[in-house]
Design an enzyme around this catalytic site. Sequence first.
Site, PDB file in Angstrom:
ATOM      1  N   GLU A  41       0.822  -1.202   0.000  1.00  0.00           N
ATOM      2  CA  GLU A  41       0.000   0.000   0.000  1.00  0.00           C
ATOM      3  C   GLU A  41       0.864   1.263   0.000  1.00  0.00           C
ATOM      4  OE1 GLU A  41      -3.544   1.862   2.898  1.00  0.00           O
ATOM      5  OE2 GLU A  41      -2.195   0.316   3.654  1.00  0.00           O
ATOM      6  N   LYS A 111      -9.562   2.050  -1.982  1.00  0.00           N
ATOM      7  CA  LYS A 111      -9.741   1.498  -0.648  1.00  0.00           C
ATOM      8  C   LYS A 111     -11.128   1.845  -0.128  1.00  0.00           C
ATOM      9  CE  LYS A 111      -7.212   1.242   3.783  1.00  0.00           C
ATOM     10  NZ  LYS A 111      -5.956   1.662   4.452  1.00  0.00           N
ATOM     11  N   CYS A 147      -5.295  -3.009   2.664  1.00  0.00           N
ATOM     12  CA  CYS A 147      -5.071  -3.000   4.122  1.00  0.00           C
ATOM     13  C   CYS A 147      -6.362  -3.198   4.919  1.00  0.00           C
ATOM     14  CB  CYS A 147      -4.342  -1.729   4.534  1.00  0.00           C
ATOM     15  SG  CYS A 147      -3.505  -1.906   6.144  1.00  0.00           S
TER      16      CYS A 147
END
Length: 557
Positions: A41, A111, A147
């Site tokens: 990331e 995300k 994540c």
Amino acid sequence: MRIRLQQLNTIVGDIKGNTQQILTAYRQACEQGLDLLILPELAVSGYPPMDLLEREVFRNSVYQANQQIISQTRSTALIFGTFTNNPGSGRKMFNAALSCQDGRLLAETHKTLLPTYDIFDEYRYFEPNQTFAPVEINGCLFGITICEDIWNSENEIIYHVYDENPARRLQQAGARVIVNVSASPFSKGKAPIRLKMLQNHARSLDLPILYANQVGANTEVLFDGDTMALDRRGNVVATTTMFESSCTDVNLNTDDGTLTPESPFVQRDFSVEERTFRALVMGIRDYLNKSALPPRVVLGLSGGIDSALVATLACEAVGAAGVTGLTMPSEFSSAGSVSDSHKLARALGMKLHEVPIASLYTEFSRVLAPLFTGTPFNVAEENLQSRIRGVLLMGMSNKFGSILLNTGNKSELAVGYCTLYGDMNGGLSVIADLYKTEVYNMANWLNDSYYGREVIPAETLVKPPSAELRPDQKDSDSLPEYDVLDGILRRYIEEQRSREEIVRDGFDTAVVDRVIGLVDLNEYKRRQSPPGLRLSAKAFGIGRRLPIVQGWTRHGL
């Protein structure tokens, strides 16, 4: 399909250097015949970039680097973490994973779950994802998550309960493999929790998981890497070397989803002491390297356990030749404070200078005597000694360009058993997130398991802890025994439990009240302390934000 998972040690803000790391990793993957390379990331900007994201010139530099990386791809596909521009309403950026091949962008994945707890503040900068679609690479559908997307409602401390499960949504949309590009920080208890979380996803989704995490330290935030591949039954198929830039290769059968390892399996099941030791050594080394500082440090050696541990960690991080200690006895110092410091320095091979401070203390006392007339000896005189030592250490730091390492532990920092502008001086606080009992545990582990010999003197390990600022002083004169103190602190700070809950665990009410009161009273001290390497789920520093001036702790508890 041959796939490489690679953990990079990037530097926040070093866009040119990070881009070069990405392209070097990509070229190596191409030369070695990989079909897909997966990187962590925000690999272009480094993580966490914080308010650098508010600067337009910084954002534009990252956007240019994104295009540079995409343009240099060939038949080997690449998935890398970065951020991208949001041309619509809302926040200016997306936290994104870009999939590219043959010089073109295949897909841009955003995300979904943006953490806003502890050290994380992503909703401050990024707009969340709203759509879910797998990405086709070489005929296989990859469900790409970033994540927190895969940590949904499954962490050490559950701050948020999410009603969205991105990995599940991607599986329902046809994904055959789940990818997670991550910058998930280290904590002492994180590794088994991370593994359990990934195994739960693999089994519940009946899909293999490819997990690529950042490694390295950026200021106080440490990343262990722990990149791995799991099959659909939750078995760990491939691993990387934790706390180092490394990679692992797997072969994915795109017909049935089976994974075959192509790299040697690397051990990841370490003791808490070994994981913490590796994290701290990495933290010191990266703090110096990434700040463009020379590999030289200075610290005070008191003959006590805290400075002994920090000296040992420093020698591991920069080599004994780069470590200088000062032992600074006063009229209240025991003979052991000097002799144990010399014994430690000899065992480590580091330099040690003995600089008595009795004459300096006498002169300070003489100058202040007219102002102190008629008052008893108290903390003012005690702390003069600590501040004299702080001045000497900072003098050495300035003269020789060596960063001063602070040696205070979490127990002392929590209750304010430390001196502003004295033993709180330093450019980096190495063990600020280790309780005193944990300091002893690590010191014993170093002697018994890591070195297999006495490096930290046995006398240091058994003597009663003391600041040695007044005659016959012991820490237990002012504080509960450390096993009691640390038990209360862990419940109050990490577990965020109430006074009543702590008392119900068997602690004395008066002791609990006193400890909690000291923790809250000394917030002003902690705001002035050096950055401390983060080891727990709730460390002092950027992840713990409490007001200095407030009335809750006096009335609410």
